[in-house]
Design an enzyme around this catalytic site. Structure first.
Site, PDB file in Angstrom:
ATOM      1  N   TRP A 195       0.848  -1.188   0.000  1.00 59.30           N
ATOM      2  CA  TRP A 195       0.000   0.000   0.000  1.00 59.30           C
ATOM      3  C   TRP A 195       0.887   1.243   0.000  1.00 59.30           C
ATOM      4  CZ3 TRP A 195      -2.743  -1.881   5.029  1.00 59.30           C
ATOM      5  CH2 TRP A 195      -1.848  -1.885   6.094  1.00 59.30           C
ATOM      6  N   LEU A 196       0.517   2.232  -0.781  1.00 57.16           N
ATOM      7  CA  LEU A 196       1.272   3.475  -0.844  1.00 57.16           C
ATOM      8  C   LEU A 196       0.953   4.329   0.374  1.00 57.16           C
ATOM      9  CD1 LEU A 196       1.004   4.323  -4.633  1.00 57.16           C
ATOM     10  CD2 LEU A 196       2.652   2.890  -3.428  1.00 57.16           C
ATOM     11  N   GLU A 216     -17.138   2.895   2.600  1.00 58.63           N
ATOM     12  CA  GLU A 216     -17.380   2.098   1.400  1.00 58.63           C
ATOM     13  C   GLU A 216     -18.570   1.165   1.592  1.00 58.63           C
ATOM     14  OE1 GLU A 216     -13.160   3.467   1.352  1.00 58.63           O
ATOM     15  OE2 GLU A 216     -14.425   2.499   2.858  1.00 58.63           O
ATOM     16  N   ASP A 265       2.570  -4.259 -14.260  1.00 62.80           N
ATOM     17  CA  ASP A 265       1.426  -3.515 -13.742  1.00 62.80           C
ATOM     18  C   ASP A 265       0.684  -2.789 -14.853  1.00 62.80           C
ATOM     19  OD1 ASP A 265       2.606  -0.863 -14.115  1.00 62.80           O
ATOM     20  OD2 ASP A 265       3.917  -1.358 -12.442  1.00 62.80           O
TER      21      ASP A 265
END
Length: 494
Positions: free
Chosen positions: A190-191, A238, A287
């Site tokens: 995860w960034l 979400e 990617d």
């Protein structure tokens, strides 16, 4: 259209010819990707590989491989209807009280949808029909795909990662790829600005040295999956948005080993933790740019429990040079973005993210220009208004006589309405996608704005060109005699 779970959705897709079952044994190592890629490029159906080589669990691919299936997953008939989803999000982002009885009546459907926002907590759930824990946990039993020849290892791609920060009631759902490095170990890529990473950073600050609880849901219902990739307002979860899409509350269940809540109907749930300081080199992987990314270190996710449904289905995808599934999602979600942007910038006529621009790296905006410098204001607005566009490298702004979705129109505007020195905006040292190896520093690079609008007084001292327009009377006359001319022998020509 409402779907209680992924299986409901697959049933409907199959009835409409949008799902193909593959009974021939196919290897999750490279072969599924090759078949899925060919199918997606041809606009083909979702694929359910019932006999992946070496595994008893089927693999689902290309679920959202066409804009139509994305719209169906959001409960809409076609992509154009996604504008209504965007209007709902725009309303939720900045709700306004009704201005009168008529306005109240018009907004009643929106207020009714809000009733579906709270989650429904269950005591037991299908996702916990089978439970494996401790030494019995073995991720190698899941047919995790290896997508490209030089990929470092099998990779989980469609996992909904559930986290919660130490000071938050609301959970975060994010989709982060996860490299398999052991029977109970994955790398959580995860960034640093993503919700899960922020929750983790806050946890480490508040609870130094303590394990951070994490759960990953695979194969949730389509509304929940799409809710995790849609630009929901920061104040809206979400799960709440999924309830709005579905028209019924999202059913969740508490995990076996932690207090996180996961979709009750998910096919598979991975429960575990991240030990602060435990890192591992991730990648390289092919990617969405069409290249292999560089290796970098990310936290290790230790899986302590696997819960799943009977006869669970593993939901997966691949990422590569567009078109791929993320690019298709980008095309569909483009329609959601437009009303949100128009709420903040009413002068915007259309907004387009060309899929060949890797979903978000280039945006074309058309506006009703109102003053000198207007295009530059819109550029800055696009970069700053929604976090989804913080990585957009190029923003092209055109007048409303240009079709944002037609490169012929856009290139014409660029080449006839721009002076490169005057009409190009360069901004240095801005956030850039970590996967963008073209930037001079990982995660930090520049942005370019192109003002391809007609120039107003103050922007130029020259007389501006007047577009050529046909005489409408002549056009009507030639239309009337066109068939008699028989130039193409098939009626009117463009």
């Amino acid at each position: 259209m409402k779907y209680n779970d992924l299986r409901d959705f697959l049933t409907l897709l199959e009835q409409q010819g949008e799902l193909k079952r593959i009974t021939l044994p196919v290897d999750p190592h490279l072969e599924i990707t090759e078949i899925a890629d060919r199918t997606l490029r041809a606009g083909g159906p979702a694929l359910l590989f019932e006999n992946p080589k070496g595994y008893s669990m089927p693999v689902l691919c290309n679920l959202f491989g066409t804009p139509k299936r994305v719209a169906m997953g959001m409960g809409q008939e076609d992509v154009s209807a996604l504008r209504e989803v965007g209007k709902l999000l725009a309303f939720l982002k900045e709700p306004e009280p009704p201005k009168g009885f008529r306005d109240l009546f018009d907004k009643l459907p929106q207020f009714k949808q809000v009733l579906n926002m709270p989650t429904k907590r269950l005591r037991g759930a299908p996702c916990q029909q089978k439970i494996v824990s401790g030494d019995d946990v073995d991720l190698n039993r899941i047919p995790i795909m290896t997508c490209w020849p030089e990929d470092a290892a099998p990779l989980i791609t469609w996992g909904l990662t559930v986290t919660r920060g130490p000071h938050k009631e609301r959970q975060n759902l994010g989709i982060y790829r996860q490299q398999l490095i052991g029977k109970n170990k994955l790398i959580m890529r995860w960034l640093s600005h993503r919700g899960g990473a922020l929750d983790y950073q806050e946890w480490c600050a508040a609870h130094p040295g303590e394990r951070f609880p994490v759960s990953v849901a695979l194969g949730a219902d389509p509304a929940t999956i799409l809710g995790a990739v849609t630009p929901v307002p920061d104040t809206l979860s979400e799960y709440a948005f999924a309830g709005l899409l579905r028209g019924t509350k999202t059913e969740v269940v508490k995990c076996i080993s932690n207090d996180l809540e996961v979709p009750a109907s998910a096919e598979i749930v991975l429960e575990g933790y991240i030990d602060p300081g435990e890192m591992a080199p991730e990648g390289p992987y092919g990617d969405h740019t069409g290249y292999y990314n560089e290796v970098d270190s990310f936290p290790v996710f230790t899986v302590t429990h696997i819960t799943q449904r009977e006869d669970a289905i593993y939901h997966s995808t691949y990422t590569g040079r567009p078109p791929d599934e993320p690019a298709v999602l980008g095309v569909a979600l483009n329609e959601v973005f437009v009303p949100i942007l128009q709420k903040q910038f009413p002068e915007i006529v259309d907004f387009y993210l060309p899929p060949e621009g890797c979903s978000y790296r280039l945006a074309v905006v058309t506006i009703k220009k109102q003053y000198a410098g207007h295009a530059k204001r819109v550029m800055m607005g696009v970069w700053s208004f929604l976090r989804q566009f913080m990585y957009t490298k190029f923003v092209i702004v055109c007048d409303d006589d240009v079709n944002a979705r037609d490169w012929n129109d856009v290139i014409w505007a660029i080449t006839t309405r721009m002076d490169p020195a005057r009409d190009t905006v360069l901004v240095e040292n801005t956030p850039i996608d970590y996967l963008d190896f073209a930037s001079p520093v990982s995660g930090l690079g520049s942005k370019m704005g192109l003002d391809a609008t007609n120039k107003w007084p103050g922007e130029t001292q020259r007389e501006w060109g007047r577009p050529i327009k046909k005489d409408p009377d002549v056009v009507a006359h030639i239309d009337a005699i066109w068939d008699e001319l028989a130039i193409f022998n098939n009626g009117k020509s463009a």
